[in-house]
Design a protein around this motif. Structure first.
Motif, mmCIF file in Angstrom:
data_model
loop_
_atom_site.group_PDB
_atom_site.id
_atom_site.type_symbol
_atom_site.label_atom_id
_atom_site.label_comp_id
_atom_site.label_asym_id
_atom_site.label_seq_id
_atom_site.Cartn_x
_atom_site.Cartn_y
_atom_site.Cartn_z
ATOM 1 N N ALA A 113 19.318 -46.653 26.830
ATOM 2 C CA ALA A 113 18.316 -46.750 27.900
ATOM 3 C C ALA A 113 18.992 -46.493 29.227
ATOM 4 N N ARG A 114 18.397 -45.654 30.011
ATOM 5 C CA ARG A 114 19.010 -45.269 31.270
ATOM 6 C C ARG A 114 18.607 -46.232 32.379
ATOM 7 N N VAL A 115 19.547 -46.574 33.242
ATOM 8 C CA VAL A 115 19.277 -47.490 34.338
ATOM 9 C C VAL A 115 19.287 -46.666 35.624
ATOM 10 N N HIS A 116 18.099 -46.145 35.997
ATOM 11 C CA HIS A 116 18.014 -45.305 37.185
ATOM 12 C C HIS A 116 17.398 -46.022 38.371
ATOM 13 N N ASP A 117 16.807 -47.174 38.138
ATOM 14 C CA ASP A 117 16.110 -47.825 39.221
ATOM 15 C C ASP A 117 17.015 -48.702 40.071
ATOM 16 N N GLN A 118 18.281 -48.861 39.643
ATOM 17 C CA GLN A 118 19.199 -49.652 40.437
ATOM 18 C C GLN A 118 19.447 -48.940 41.765
ATOM 19 N N GLY A 119 19.291 -49.660 42.825
ATOM 20 C CA GLY A 119 19.539 -49.069 44.128
ATOM 21 C C GLY A 119 18.330 -48.351 44.687
ATOM 22 N N LEU A 131 43.754 -41.253 43.771
ATOM 23 C CA LEU A 131 43.689 -42.391 42.854
ATOM 24 C C LEU A 131 42.463 -43.264 43.097
ATOM 25 N N SER A 132 41.978 -43.320 44.339
ATOM 26 C CA SER A 132 40.815 -44.166 44.619
ATOM 27 C C SER A 132 39.584 -43.668 43.871
ATOM 28 N N GLY A 133 39.431 -42.351 43.755
ATOM 29 C CA GLY A 133 38.308 -41.832 42.986
ATOM 30 C C GLY A 133 38.369 -42.276 41.541
ATOM 31 N N TRP A 134 39.566 -42.202 40.956
ATOM 32 C CA TRP A 134 39.761 -42.662 39.579
ATOM 33 C C TRP A 134 39.437 -44.145 39.459
ATOM 34 N N VAL A 135 39.962 -44.960 40.370
ATOM 35 C CA VAL A 135 39.759 -46.410 40.297
ATOM 36 C C VAL A 135 38.279 -46.755 40.473
ATOM 37 N N LEU A 136 37.605 -46.125 41.416
ATOM 38 C CA LEU A 136 36.193 -46.411 41.645
ATOM 39 C C LEU A 136 35.349 -46.020 40.436
ATOM 40 N N ALA A 137 35.648 -44.863 39.857
ATOM 41 C CA ALA A 137 34.886 -44.423 38.688
ATOM 42 C C ALA A 137 35.105 -45.363 37.503
ATOM 43 N N ARG A 138 36.343 -45.756 37.292
ATOM 44 C CA ARG A 138 36.627 -46.663 36.187
ATOM 45 C C ARG A 138 36.005 -48.048 36.432
ATOM 46 N N SER A 139 35.982 -48.492 37.675
ATOM 47 C CA SER A 139 35.338 -49.773 37.990
ATOM 48 C C SER A 139 33.836 -49.690 37.755
ATOM 49 N N ALA A 143 31.341 -51.836 35.136
ATOM 50 C CA ALA A 143 30.177 -52.568 35.619
ATOM 51 C C ALA A 143 28.867 -52.034 35.064
ATOM 52 N N ALA A 144 28.863 -50.821 34.515
ATOM 53 C CA ALA A 144 27.624 -50.189 34.062
ATOM 54 C C ALA A 144 27.025 -50.930 32.874
ATOM 55 N N ALA A 145 25.689 -50.968 32.839
ATOM 56 C CA ALA A 145 24.989 -51.691 31.773
ATOM 57 C C ALA A 145 24.562 -50.784 30.628
ATOM 58 N N ASP A 146 24.592 -49.471 30.818
ATOM 59 C CA ASP A 146 24.154 -48.555 29.756
ATOM 60 C C ASP A 146 25.234 -47.511 29.494
ATOM 61 N N GLY A 165 32.341 -42.979 44.821
ATOM 62 C CA GLY A 165 31.987 -44.101 45.677
ATOM 63 C C GLY A 165 30.524 -44.483 45.558
ATOM 64 N N ALA A 166 29.645 -43.476 45.457
ATOM 65 C CA ALA A 166 28.214 -43.749 45.310
ATOM 66 C C ALA A 166 27.927 -44.463 43.993
ATOM 67 N N LEU A 167 28.538 -43.991 42.920
ATOM 68 C CA LEU A 167 28.316 -44.623 41.614
ATOM 69 C C LEU A 167 28.846 -46.053 41.615
#
Length: 451
Positions: free
Chosen positions: A8-14, A374-382, A386-389, A433-435
């Motif tokens: 199930a996709r979670v698109h309504d967050q934000g 490296l910040s892009g990698w860290v943010l994406a992995r974080s 945190a993602a629910a789906d 960063g947006a994700l």
């Protein structure tokens, strides 16, 4: 590989509550503005610039600077400000910009030629544009739906230079000369490069290496869209874009491109289900056989380029730069000689962005470069954690793979000298960063719009 229907996709967050949008007021959508930027970036040949501005005068760089101006003006109004909550990308961009500014000040303490002064000034313009791309994307994308739309348009945009590259490869015709706008000046040669009897296409990029790394960085995003396509009628189109990007990648006859492809596989395959991995291996094997039959010698040439790394003339020439770089860096170790002032026609060609950053911005600049990558990698992995789906988790891993391509690829050429790859990587940093923001701060109400 097909999309997993059970996820199930979670698109309504934000997504902002309907009542927050003032009725009748025109909404300025950052993703729409970024779409215009993508058209300029991928469709217009990068080697055509506004003459007096040189490298900073490429249309994409000029639009990027306008993005920064738009972002900064929006912060003046509490109603329209994009700054809402934590966003690590802002700190990354500020640190990167301060490192460049410090090198600019350091450059003023030594004698500079007129060319170096102009290059330093235009370098600040480029950095401003890169900052605008990352900040507008990181703070401007206010829902998962809009992030998905931006991802689709990045892939669609990258498919265009891939298609142009295929035409160049098979025909030897430099078709980009017909895509330039009147009034622009050509910076660089319109003649196609050749290697081992093959044309080396650059698409709408400035060099085959740049094209190859761009396609490798976008490939994970294309795969994500094809795997998780929810509209059956669009599934074939998305796989065609994957085929265009993946097929044009080895046609650049570039080791950097092949390294990028290898990095993508290393980052993505371990996170895929076993059946996906099996299908990926089978598809890769069949595609290699087909390419070997259709283009005899290409696969062997590419594999040979990779196998002789470290022993061929090209590699030894690059490693021969180390002594000269170390000697120059020891003279100005902290802030370097000035961003964008190490001119190849004055000094020498340095095919390594880490070495180039050490020369131009010193050890502080190298640290800023590593923080950026490296910040892009860290943010994406974080965001993945945190993602629910599962679909969002996969998107996060694909963004991490894109940043990993740059992390390794920047060691094979002076990436900041090429507009397309640099703009793409700051854009992907903004997407990371947006994700991260949408997954870790889902309850925060975003701004109305940038206006």
């Amino acid at each position: 590989m097909t999309r997993t229907s059970q996820v199930a996709r979670v698109h309504d967050q934000g997504r902002p509550p309907p009542g927050l949008v003032t009725p009748g007021k025109a909404r300025v959508d950052p993703v729409t503005i970024m779409t215009f930027f993508l058209i300029v970036l991928f469709v217009m040949p990068a080697r055509y610039v506004v003459g007096p501005l040189g490298g900073a005068g490429s249309p994409s760089s000029m639009v990027a600077v306008l993005l920064l101006v738009w972002y900064l003006l929006s912060t003046l109004s509490p109603r329209w400000t994009p700054i809402q909550g934590r966003q690590p990308v802002r700190a990354v961009i500020v640190f990167f910009a301060l490192a460049v500014l410090a090198s600019y000040v350091a450059a003023a303490t030594r004698p500079l030629s007129a060319d170096e002064v102009n290059a330093a000034d235009l370098g600040l313009v480029l950095v401003g544009g890169w900052a605008g791309i990352a900040l507008v994307t990181a703070d401007g994308v206010n829902s998962m739906d809009r992030l998905e739309t931006l991802r689709q348009r990045i892939v669609l945009g990258a498919s265009f230079p891939a298609l142009v590259a295929m035409v160049q490869f098979f025909t030897g015709i430099e078709v980009t000369r017909y895509l330039a706008l009147p009034g622009l000046v050509e910076k660089g040669s319109a003649v196609l490069f050749e290697r081992e009897g093959f044309f080396r296409p650059a698409g709408t990029a400035t060099h085959p290496i740049e094209l190859g790394v761009v396609l490798a960085a976008v490939l994970p995003l294309a795969l994500h869209g094809a795997i998780y396509c929810r509209v059956p009628k669009q599934r074939r189109k998305r796989w065609i874009m994957v085929a265009l990007i993946a097929g044009a990648l080895p046609m650049s006859v570039s080791r950097s491109a092949i390294l990028g492809l290898f990095v993508v596989m290393v980052v993505l395959l371990p996170t895929w289900p076993p059946e996906w991995r099996l299908r990926a291996i089978l598809i890769f094997g069949v595609a290699s056989i087909v390419m070997r039959l259709v283009i005899p010698g290409l696969i062997g040439t590419v594999l040979n380029l990779v196998s002789v790394i470290g022993s061929d003339e090209n590699s030894t020439t690059r490693t021969g730069d180390y002594d000269a770089v170390v000697q120059a860096v020891t003279q100005r170790p902290l802030f370097g000689q000035g961003f964008a002032t190490y001119l190849p026609r004055v000094y020498r060609v340095i095919d390594n962005q880490y070495l180039m950053s050490a020369l131009e911005t010193g050890l502080v600049g190298v640290l800023a470069l590593l923080v950026f990558l490296l910040s892009g990698w860290v943010l994406a992995r974080s965001a993945r954690r945190a993602a629910a789906d599962e679909e969002t988790r996969h998107l996060a891993q694909c963004l991490a793979a894109s940043m990993a391509v740059a992390l390794f690829g920047f060691g094979t050429f002076d990436a900041f000298s090429f507009p397309m790859i640099t703009n793409v990587m700051f854009l992907i940093l903004g997407c990371c960063g947006a994700l991260w923001r949408l997954q870790t701060q889902p309850g925060r109400v975003p701004y109305d719009s940038l206006d």
